[in-house]
Scaffold this motif. Structure first.
Motif, PDB file in Angstrom:
ATOM      1  N   GLY A 184      54.700  38.330  23.726  1.00 29.46           N
ATOM      2  CA  GLY A 184      53.244  38.365  23.761  1.00 29.46           C
ATOM      3  C   GLY A 184      52.666  39.508  22.955  1.00 29.46           C
ATOM      4  N   ILE A 185      51.581  39.251  22.226  1.00 28.42           N
ATOM      5  CA  ILE A 185      50.877  40.294  21.493  1.00 28.42           C
ATOM      6  C   ILE A 185      49.873  40.965  22.424  1.00 28.42           C
ATOM      7  CG2 ILE A 185      51.174  39.085  19.300  1.00 28.42           C
ATOM      8  CD1 ILE A 185      48.212  38.262  19.501  1.00 28.42           C
ATOM      9  N   TYR A 186      49.334  42.105  22.011  1.00 26.62           N
ATOM     10  CA  TYR A 186      48.350  42.813  22.826  1.00 26.62           C
ATOM     11  C   TYR A 186      46.970  42.215  22.576  1.00 26.62           C
ATOM     12  CZ  TYR A 186      46.273  46.576  25.524  1.00 26.62           C
ATOM     13  OH  TYR A 186      45.604  47.290  26.508  1.00 26.62           O
ATOM     14  N   GLN A 187      46.382  41.631  23.623  1.00 30.72           N
ATOM     15  CA  GLN A 187      45.076  40.979  23.508  1.00 30.72           C
ATOM     16  C   GLN A 187      44.087  41.667  24.440  1.00 30.72           C
ATOM     17  OE1 GLN A 187      45.142  36.571  23.183  1.00 30.72           O
ATOM     18  NE2 GLN A 187      47.324  36.749  23.686  1.00 30.72           N
ATOM     19  N   PRO A 188      43.221  42.535  23.924  1.00 29.66           N
ATOM     20  CA  PRO A 188      42.259  43.247  24.763  1.00 29.66           C
ATOM     21  C   PRO A 188      41.380  42.296  25.574  1.00 29.66           C
ATOM     22  CG  PRO A 188      42.331  44.207  22.573  1.00 29.66           C
ATOM     23  CD  PRO A 188      43.135  42.941  22.512  1.00 29.66           C
ATOM     24  N   ASP A 189      41.183  42.650  26.844  1.00 26.49           N
ATOM     25  CA  ASP A 189      40.287  41.924  27.754  1.00 26.49           C
ATOM     26  C   ASP A 189      40.740  40.493  28.029  1.00 26.49           C
ATOM     27  OD1 ASP A 189      38.110  42.227  29.452  1.00 26.49           O
ATOM     28  OD2 ASP A 189      36.754  41.202  28.076  1.00 26.49           O
ATOM     29  N   LYS A 190      41.982  40.157  27.717  1.00 23.78           N
ATOM     30  CA  LYS A 190      42.525  38.822  27.988  1.00 23.78           C
ATOM     31  C   LYS A 190      43.583  38.924  29.080  1.00 23.78           C
ATOM     32  CE  LYS A 190      40.196  36.847  24.620  1.00 23.78           C
ATOM     33  NZ  LYS A 190      39.082  35.899  24.879  1.00 23.78           N
ATOM     34  N   ARG A 191      43.589  37.944  29.981  1.00 25.84           N
ATOM     35  CA  ARG A 191      44.564  37.947  31.078  1.00 25.84           C
ATOM     36  C   ARG A 191      45.826  37.218  30.624  1.00 25.84           C
ATOM     37  NH1 ARG A 191      42.542  40.053  35.627  1.00 25.84           N
ATOM     38  NH2 ARG A 191      40.270  40.211  35.792  1.00 25.84           N
ATOM     39  N   THR A 192      46.629  37.927  29.853  1.00 24.44           N
ATOM     40  CA  THR A 192      47.845  37.334  29.309  1.00 24.44           C
ATOM     41  C   THR A 192      49.107  37.854  29.999  1.00 24.44           C
ATOM     42  OG1 THR A 192      47.901  39.039  27.579  1.00 24.44           O
ATOM     43  CG2 THR A 192      46.771  36.992  27.060  1.00 24.44           C
ATOM     44  N   MET A 193      48.953  38.834  30.894  1.00 18.50           N
ATOM     45  CA  MET A 193      50.074  39.300  31.702  1.00 18.50           C
ATOM     46  C   MET A 193      49.972  38.650  33.092  1.00 18.50           C
ATOM     47  SD  MET A 193      50.022  43.382  30.752  1.00 18.50           S
ATOM     48  CE  MET A 193      48.435  43.652  31.561  1.00 18.50           C
ATOM     49  N   PHE A 194      50.939  38.936  33.931  1.00 22.95           N
ATOM     50  CA  PHE A 194      50.935  38.395  35.288  1.00 22.95           C
ATOM     51  C   PHE A 194      51.134  39.533  36.282  1.00 22.95           C
ATOM     52  CE2 PHE A 194      52.598  35.218  32.381  1.00 22.95           C
ATOM     53  CZ  PHE A 194      51.777  34.134  32.640  1.00 22.95           C
ATOM     54  N   LYS A 195      50.407  39.479  37.410  1.00 22.96           N
ATOM     55  CA  LYS A 195      50.563  40.489  38.446  1.00 22.96           C
ATOM     56  C   LYS A 195      50.928  39.810  39.762  1.00 22.96           C
ATOM     57  CE  LYS A 195      45.538  40.659  39.249  1.00 22.96           C
ATOM     58  NZ  LYS A 195      44.336  41.533  39.230  1.00 22.96           N
ATOM     59  N   ILE A 196      51.899  40.401  40.431  1.00 22.03           N
ATOM     60  CA  ILE A 196      52.334  39.913  41.729  1.00 22.03           C
ATOM     61  C   ILE A 196      52.060  41.033  42.710  1.00 22.03           C
ATOM     62  CG2 ILE A 196      54.223  38.909  43.059  1.00 22.03           C
ATOM     63  CD1 ILE A 196      54.540  39.221  39.278  1.00 22.03           C
ATOM     64  N   LYS A 197      51.148  40.798  43.668  1.00 16.30           N
ATOM     65  CA  LYS A 197      50.701  41.849  44.568  1.00 16.30           C
ATOM     66  C   LYS A 197      51.023  41.473  46.015  1.00 16.30           C
ATOM     67  CE  LYS A 197      46.893  43.983  43.519  1.00 16.30           C
ATOM     68  NZ  LYS A 197      45.483  44.322  43.264  1.00 16.30           N
ATOM     69  N   HIS A 198      51.077  42.487  46.850  1.00 14.52           N
ATOM     70  CA  HIS A 198      51.359  42.280  48.266  1.00 14.52           C
ATOM     71  C   HIS A 198      50.128  41.690  48.958  1.00 14.52           C
ATOM     72  CE1 HIS A 198      55.100  44.601  48.064  1.00 14.52           C
ATOM     73  NE2 HIS A 198      54.453  45.369  47.201  1.00 14.52           N
ATOM     74  N   THR A 199      50.368  40.785  49.908  1.00 17.88           N
ATOM     75  CA  THR A 199      49.288  40.190  50.689  1.00 17.88           C
ATOM     76  C   THR A 199      49.699  40.174  52.155  1.00 17.88           C
ATOM     77  OG1 THR A 199      48.603  38.778  48.851  1.00 17.88           O
ATOM     78  CG2 THR A 199      47.840  38.173  51.032  1.00 17.88           C
TER      79      THR A 199
END
Length: 360
Positions: A184-199
């Motif tokens: 993946g390239i760096y894309q400002p203000d784009k949601r191109t990564m993924f986050k897995i958070k505790h719930t």
């Protein structure tokens, strides 16, 4: 300042997913202030998520960046305050203060660190169009001479290791894992990564509310609900707020909360909070926001008789770190049963075991 990538720049963002995706680069999700560092010689600017500079709030980091980073670079990362007990977000928030003298005092008392995790530019080269695997390799080389204030976040390509980090690192105050596509390239203000958070979920006492900013006498709307949990002394402690309702639900809540309005002669466990001197250093429901001094945070007290189940991510001290989300009313629970004992406490984990030398 003349760099291949010039401020302001919005950082690249992540979309929430429920499981760790395969075939990516994984790293801890740091819980601090997201910041883009721009350095051109002795000129340094610390950008933020909203593109406003934070440079004046972290003078110790400006000095560290000049001493520890390449002479010309743009690096994405997180500003944190690390302690023996984990990350201290409350201490970080106190740095956003208009008085330069207070900022200077706090920079010496609770110095911040910068955790680097992506590279946008180095020297005359723009790296934003290059794949993350290449950016990470260049970032690792660029930070080889970093010192005690600038650190490189760990990464792994192994899903099992990322899953272990997700579980263990929460005990040091981190709030999940980030997954980045290797190509993946760096894309400002784009949601191109993924986050897995505790719930997690908790049963809380509803003890007040704030009106929505669009509320009127003709069309009253609830903005957010104030939540409480009983501590070990039997005191109802403000633990956070629940919000993000639809307009229809905000209108419905007005009628649902009406029976809980305070009656003449009623006492409220938070009524003394009108005197902020009695609770210096704590975040109060009616206190002025550090982020917006003109924002009205006054609240309407409710008799603490109704219980609500909410979803939350993790704790910051004795409060929910982020906005909680409504699940359902719990008419089967008594307010007195809503204590801190119901909350899951992650095992303690040292920050130095994640990034050696982070805690001074």
């Amino acid at each position: 300042m003349q760099l291949p990538v010039m401020p302001p720049v919005s950082p690249m963002l992540a979309k929430a997913v429920t499981t760790i995706p395969p075939g990516a680069s994984y790293e801890p999700k740091w819980d601090g202030f997201r910041s883009l560092v721009f350095r051109d010689g002795d000129e340094v600017e610390l950008g933020s998520r909203n593109e406003k500079p934070m440079t004046r709030y972290f003078p110790e980091l400006v000095d560290a960046i000049v001493a520890e980073l390449p002479e010309r670079c743009v690096i994405d990362g997180e500003i944190v305050i690390a302690t023996d007990d984990g990350l201290d977000f409350d201490a970080l928030q106190q740095r956003i203060h208009p008085a330069a003298s207070r900022v200077t005092m706090l920079s010496e008392k609770t110095p911040a660190s910068f955790i680097a995790f992506d590279l946008l530019a180095l020297g005359d080269d723009d790296y934003t169009g290059r794949p993350f695997a290449e950016r990470r390799e260049a970032l690792t080389t660029a930070l080889s001479a970093a010192g005690s204030s600038v650190h490189l976040t760990p990464t792994t390509a192994d899903v099992d290791t990322a899953q272990r980090w997700f579980t263990e690192f929460e005990g040091a105050g981190l709030d999940g894992v980030i997954a980045k596509p290797l190509d993946g390239i760096y894309q400002p203000d784009k949601r191109t990564m993924f986050k897995i958070k505790h719930t997690r979920t908790a049963d809380c006492v509803v003890a007040g509310f704030r009106w929505h900013k669009t509320s009127t006498e003709e069309t009253p709307l609830i903005g957010s609900l104030l939540l409480g949990l009983y501590n070990e002394t039997g005191r109802l402690q403000h633990v956070g707020v629940v919000g993000a309702f639809t307009a229809k639900r905000r209108a419905e809540l007005v009628g649902e909360l009406e029976p809980l309005l305070m009656r003449e002669g009623d006492n409220h466990p938070w009524q003394e909070w009108a005197n902020t001197d009695a609770h210096a250093g704590q975040r109060l429901p009616g206190a002025v926001s550090r982020w917006n001094a003109t924002k009205n945070l006054s609240f309407v007290a409710l008799r603490p008789e109704q219980v609500m189940e909410v979803k939350y991510e993790h704790m910051e001290g004795d409060r929910f770190r982020h906005l909680a989300h409504f699940i359902r009313w719990r008419d089967d629970r008594t307010p007195e049963s809503c204590t801190y004992e119901q909350l899951e406490r992650p095992l303690t984990y040292r920050l130095d075991d994640i990034v050696p030398g982070l805690v001074s």
